[in-house]
Design an enzyme around this catalytic site. Sequence first.
Site, PDB file in Angstrom:
ATOM      1  N   GLY A   1       0.819  -1.195   0.000  1.00  0.00           N
ATOM      2  CA  GLY A   1       0.000   0.000   0.000  1.00  0.00           C
ATOM      3  C   GLY A   1       0.857   1.250   0.000  1.00  0.00           C
ATOM      4  N   CYS A   2       0.233   2.392  -0.268  1.00  0.00           N
ATOM      5  CA  CYS A   2       0.987   3.648  -0.369  1.00  0.00           C
ATOM      6  C   CYS A   2       1.512   4.112   0.988  1.00  0.00           C
ATOM      7  CB  CYS A   2       0.122   4.718  -1.024  1.00  0.00           C
ATOM      8  SG  CYS A   2      -1.525   4.915  -0.317  1.00  0.00           S
ATOM      9  N   TYR A   3       0.642   4.188   1.991  1.00  0.00           N
ATOM     10  CA  TYR A   3       1.111   4.571   3.321  1.00  0.00           C
ATOM     11  C   TYR A   3       2.160   3.590   3.842  1.00  0.00           C
ATOM     12  CZ  TYR A   3      -2.581   8.135   4.041  1.00  0.00           C
ATOM     13  OH  TYR A   3      -3.394   9.236   3.967  1.00  0.00           O
TER      14      TYR A   3
ATOM     15  N   THR B   1       4.308   1.818   2.261  1.00  0.00           N
ATOM     16  CA  THR B   1       5.584   2.012   1.566  1.00  0.00           C
ATOM     17  C   THR B   1       6.392   3.132   2.213  1.00  0.00           C
ATOM     18  OG1 THR B   1       4.718   1.188  -0.546  1.00  0.00           O
ATOM     19  CG2 THR B   1       6.646   2.627  -0.639  1.00  0.00           C
ATOM     20  N   ALA B   2       5.759   4.271   2.446  1.00  0.00           N
ATOM     21  CA  ALA B   2       6.463   5.419   3.026  1.00  0.00           C
ATOM     22  C   ALA B   2       6.926   5.135   4.448  1.00  0.00           C
ATOM     23  CB  ALA B   2       5.555   6.647   3.004  1.00  0.00           C
TER      24      ALA B   2
END
Length: 344
Positions: A149-151, A153-154
């Site tokens: 997911g995007c969150y 990953t960060a």
Amino acid sequence: MNIKVGIIGGSGYTGVELLRILHQHPNAEVTAISSRALQGKKISEVFPNMSGISDLVYSLPDDKALFDCNIVFFATPHGVAMNSSESFLDKGIKVIDLGADFRINDADLWSQWYNMEHSQSALLEEAVYGQPETRRDAIKEARLIANPGCYPTAVLLALKPLLENHLIDTSNIIADCKSGASGAGRIANQAMLLCEASESFKAYGVSGHRHFPEIKQELELMAGESVGLTFVPHLLPMIRGIEATIYVDLLDSSVDVQPYFENAYKNEEFVKILPKGTYPETRSVKSSNYCQIAVQYVEHSNKLVIMSVIDNLVKGAAGQAIQNMNLMFGLKEQEGLSQIGLLP
């Protein structure tokens, strides 16, 4: 090598990002794209940026052209890839799911968060979590990838050096994250209207967001122990980008963590550690597959602050998926992904 690529669920922002990036890829070509709602329409009718570039027409997800591909990307809501991947895998076609169907290892836990039964326990066990910086060797051998997911990953890239070197108290990690509106997808949603989201800033999913169990699972695998995590996402009035500010306590406040980050990512093409005193901005990674990270020790509070930025649609979705595809086919990891952030 010419990799024939299929995209299922090509009507959203992630779908058009896959198209945009793969068009520049020297060894891949999108030969089929599907959308039940858009069947028969040209891509350029839906996404004007593809006018004169692609003549592809949307088909149904069971179209024969998809089964002639070497790899299929699912850019679909949860539940779709889970029930459809096996038909491609059985024909020797690799699969990358950009949705959430294979990210959480525990089927019961997945069901609690996604409100449906997980029907593919064997595939869930086989799937490889597709974060190249932590699973590179496994990705190379995989048939089925769960794109992060995007969150997550960060956040995961920001904490990896600290957890693997046992530098922080793992009982109280706070991830304060902000995303642009494209993270909500390309659907009719009142909260995403210009007059609702513009000139405003709000938290959401504070009591529980679906990325929470994914982040916690991966943090605990890195740390080798239980992790206490508070994860709060926010909506920013911008189109794309994620900024994660993470607060942790160092076990030894005298340790300089900058070298740990620099060493951890010195051979990673897409993770850049900024110099001391420099803080990352979402605009610096816009439209790129890069993640920029900075760290700052706050002496008066004894807190270490880690700041991480990505483009949610690229490193947080389509770009990372193509990075995984490159690994799966033995290509150079950066192929098709060399674009730097757009400024201004």
